[in-house]
Design an enzyme around this catalytic site. Structure first.
Site: not given
Ligand SMILES: *Cc1c(COP(=O)(O)O)cnc(C)c1O
Length: 361
Positions: A101, A171, A195
Site C-alpha cells: 500500500w 495511511d 478495514k
Molecule cells: C485496503 C488498504 C488500502 C486500499 O483501500 P481501497 O479502499 O481498496 O482503495 C490502502 N491502504 C491500506 C493500508 C489498506 O489496508
C-alpha cells in the site's frame, strides 16, 4: 442464522450490535418513515447523522480543533492521489516503503512530482519496519508519507519516523481506531474505512487546517481537493450517506466499549493469544519481526504450501473463514480488527493446536 468468525483483511468484520441496530432501522429510521438509504442528504435527519459521526470521532481520537474531519468517496486508493495533488507545492515528497500500500501510494505520487523512497523493507518481503530515526529527508519535501499498519505484511510503526520537521502523512486504514494516536503529530491522517470502521468505498481524512489549500496542483478536479470537502462539511455533493451512518454507529459502539484506550488493551490481549501460540508452535510461525508486529493483521505460515491449503480449508469447515494469506506472503493471515471478539481468536488458536497435533510429522 449462523455467523462465522470472519478473519478477512477488508471488507471485514463489523460489530454485531451495529449490524443489528442497522437491521432494526432498515425500513424506518427513527420516525422518518424511511431508510437512511432513501433519505435526502440535505435533510435535517441526515445532517444530524453526519454531525454526530464527526463529533464522536473527534471525541474518540481527541482531534484538535485545527484539524478538519472529511468524509471522502473513493476509498484508500483515491487518497494516494489526493495527498500529492493537495500537498505537493514543491513537487517533492518522501515515501517510506513498508509494503504494497505504501508502494502504490509512492507510485501514484510519481505522476505528480518527485517521490523519493527514503527507506524500504522490501529486501525482506516487508517483514519489518526500517529504522526511521535518521532518514535522508529531502530539504524540499512537502511531506513524509508512511503506511502506519501494513495490512498485508502484518507490521506496524510503533514509533513515528523522524521527519526532520516535515509534515507527516499517514495511511491508517488498517489500524484506524484500534488504539489512541496523538493526532497533533500528523499533518494528515487518513483511512479507508472498510478495514476497521465501516463499509467499503469511504475514506475519512483528518487534515490540519493549514494543509487545506486553494493552491493545489493545476488540473486538480474539484472532487479531489480537500478544500471542497472542508468548505461544505463533506456535503458538496451527495456523500455515501449509508456508509457514514454505519461508521457513526461504529463510533458510538467504540464509545460504549470505553474508548480507544480500552480498545488498545483489548486488542493487545487478543493479539497476544495468537502471537504466544505462534511463538511456541512447532508447526506454525509468524512471518514478522517481533518488535514490528501489528495488533490487527497477523500473517503466519507452516512452510508447506499444501499444508497451508489444508489448514485454510479445514478452518473454514469449522467456521473460521477468510484466513488465506496475501499471495506475496503466502500461508495464512488472521485479521483481528476491533470487532473480532477474543472468543474468535481463542477458537482459532484451539483449532491451530488441534491441527498441529494431527499434522506434525
Ligand atoms: C485496503 C488498504 C488500502 C486500499 O483501500 P481501497 O479502499 O481498496 O482503495 C490502502 N491502504 C491500506 C493500508 C489498506 O489496508
Amino acid at each position: 442464522m449462523s455467523r462465522v468468525y470472519n478473519f478477512a483483511a477488508g471488507p471485514a468484520v463489523l460489530p454485531e450490535e451495529v449490524l443489528k441496530e442497522a437491521q432494526a432501522e432498515m425500513l424506518e429510521y427513527k420516525d422518518t418513515g424511511m431508510s437512511v438509504m432513501e433519505m435526502s442528504h440535505r435533510s435535517k435527519d441526515f445532517q444530524n447523522i453526519i454531525d454526530a459521526a464527526e463529533q464522536d470521532l473527534r471525541d474518540l481520537m481527541n482531534i484538535p480543533d485545527n484539524y478538519k474531519v472529511l468524509f471522502i468517496q473513493g476509498g484508500g486508493n483515491t487518497q494516494f492521489a489526493m495527498v500529492p495533488m493537495n500537498l505537493m507545492k514543491n513537487r517533492v515528497a518522501d515515501y517510506i516503503i513498508t509494503g504494497q500500500w505504501a508502494k502504490k501510494a509512492w507510485k501514484e505520487a510519481q505522476i505528480f512530482g518527485t517521490a523519493n523512497a527514503i527507506a524500504s523493507s522490501e529486501d525482506k518481503t516487508f517483514s519489518y519496519i526500517p529504522d526511521c530515526s535518521d532518514l535522508p529527508v529531502d530539504e524540499n519535501a512537502d511531506y513524509v508519507y508512511i503506511c502506519m499498519n501494513n495490512t498485508i505484511y502484518g507490521t506496524c510503526f510503533h514509533e513515528l519516523p523522524n521527519t526532520k520537521g516535515k509534515d507527516l502523512v499517514a495511511d491508517i486504514s488498517s489500524c484506524f481506531l484500534s488504539g489512541p494516536l496523538d493526532v497533533s503529530k500528523f499533518g494528515i491522517l487518513w483511512g479507508g474505512v472498510q478495514k476497521n470502521v465501516g463499509p467499503a468505498g469511504l475514506a475519512i481524512a483528518i487534515v490540519r487546517e493549514d494543509l487545506i489549500r486553494e493552491d493545489v496542483l493545476p488540473y486538480t478536479p474539484t472532487m479531489l481537493k480537500y478544500k471542497t470537502y472542508a468548505d461544505k462539511g463533506s456535503l458538496y455533493n451527495t456523500p455515501p450517506c449509508y456508509n457514514i451512518y454505519i461508521c457513526g454507529k461504529v463510533f458510538k459502539w467504540l464509545k460504549a466499549m470505553g474508548g480507544l484506550e480500552v480498545m488498545q488493551k483489548r486488542n493487545e490481549e487478543k493479539a497476544k493469544v495468537l502471537y504466544d501460540f505462534l511463538d511456541s508452535s512447532k508447526l506454525f510461525k509468524s512471518t514478522v519481526r517481533p518488535d514490528c508486529r501489528s495488533l490487527m493483521n497477523v500473517p503466519f505460515v507452516t512452510g508447506d504450501k499444501d499444508l497451508d491449503a489444508k489448514f485454510i480449508a479445514e478452518a473454514k469447515e469449522n467456521g473460521l473463514v477468510s484466513l488465506k494469506g496475501h499471495r506475496t506472503v503466502g500461508g495464512m493471515r488472521a485479521s483481528i480488527y476491533n470487532a473480532m471478539p477474543k472468543a474468535g481468536v481463542e477458537k482459532l488458536v484451539q483449532f491451530m493446536e488441534k491441527f498441529e497435533k494431527e499434522n506434525l510429522k
